[in-house]
Write an enzyme that holds these catalytic residues in place. Structure first.
Site, PDB file in Angstrom:
ATOM      1  N   ASN A 180       0.814  -1.211   0.000  1.00 39.50           N
ATOM      2  CA  ASN A 180       0.000   0.000   0.000  1.00 39.50           C
ATOM      3  C   ASN A 180       0.849   1.264   0.000  1.00 39.50           C
ATOM      4  OD1 ASN A 180      -3.064  -0.326   0.211  1.00 39.50           O
ATOM      5  ND2 ASN A 180      -2.267  -2.030   1.425  1.00 39.50           N
ATOM      6  N   HIS A 209      20.954   0.483  13.919  1.00 37.63           N
ATOM      7  CA  HIS A 209      22.167   0.836  14.663  1.00 37.63           C
ATOM      8  C   HIS A 209      22.255   0.030  15.943  1.00 37.63           C
ATOM      9  CE1 HIS A 209      23.394   4.138  12.105  1.00 37.63           C
ATOM     10  NE2 HIS A 209      22.128   4.513  12.057  1.00 37.63           N
ATOM     11  N   ALA A 247      -1.937  -2.720  13.772  1.00 38.27           N
ATOM     12  CA  ALA A 247      -1.563  -1.359  13.413  1.00 38.27           C
ATOM     13  C   ALA A 247      -0.697  -0.737  14.500  1.00 38.27           C
ATOM     14  CB  ALA A 247      -2.817  -0.516  13.193  1.00 38.27           C
TER      15      ALA A 247
END
Length: 191
Positions: free
Chosen positions: A78, A109, A151
């Site tokens: 998307n 990192h 989500a």
């Protein structure tokens, strides 16, 4: 003086590397916003390590080191998805649905490194996985077959098959109960 050193270092880049950097800028900032799906798909196919049948690539995709990225069949990417292949292979299986603004990192990192060094590891997203809006997948993660990432979740460790995970950091919050018999197909004309 520092700016001069950076410029001087840039001048030491081989011409091929300069062309690659320019091409990635052009692709990520301009070409992925072409409002025709077939054009974006064709350009992406030229760059990726492997691309399966019938993927859906909506506008605003960003890729980093595309030669390390493999897409399976019927993958939906998307708007605003970032795929990073700099730290290792990024393999996305068949019928995977990746929602808007998902970020998948293979390079990060090391928080314990005195010099802020980079750490890379491959990421695998198995068949029928579903990644929710604005989720972040960190290096070294495997998302199992049929798993769902909620989500806004930040996935820092492997997700078992058919598990539903959510939160920061992502934890198992349920199990998916589906026979996974669908085939993803999402092909909007101007998105």
């Amino acid at each position: 003086m520092i700016a001069f050193r950076r410029l001087h270092t840039l001048n030491n880049f081989p011409m091929r590397a300069r062309f690659t950097i320019f091409w990635m800028y052009l692709f990520n900032r301009w070409l992925t916003f072409i409002p025709f799906h077939a054009s974006r798909l064709w350009l992406l196919g030229l760059m990726l390590g492997k691309m399966g049948r019938a993927p859906s690539v909506l506008m605003g995709l960003e890729v980093r080191d595309p030669q390390n990225i493999e897409l399976g069949n019927n993958v939906v990417l998307n708007r605003g998805v970032l795929l990073d292949g700099r730290g290792g292979k990024l393999i996305i299986g068949d019928n995977v649905d990746i929602a808007q603004e998902v970020v998948i990192w293979t390079l990060g990192h090391d928080a314990h490194d005195d010099h802020h060094g980079s750490v890379g590891a491959p990421v695998t997203i198995e068949d029928y996985a579903w990644i929710g809006h604005r989720a972040i997948i960190l290096p070294g993660v495997r998302i199992g077959r049929g798993a769902v990432v909620g989500a806004g979740a930040v996935v820092a460790k492997d997700v078992p098959p058919m598990a539903i995970v959510g939160g920061v950091p992502a934890e198992i919050i349920g199990q998916r109960r589906s026979a996974l018999k669908y085939t993803k197909f999402h092909r909007p004309w101007f998105q």
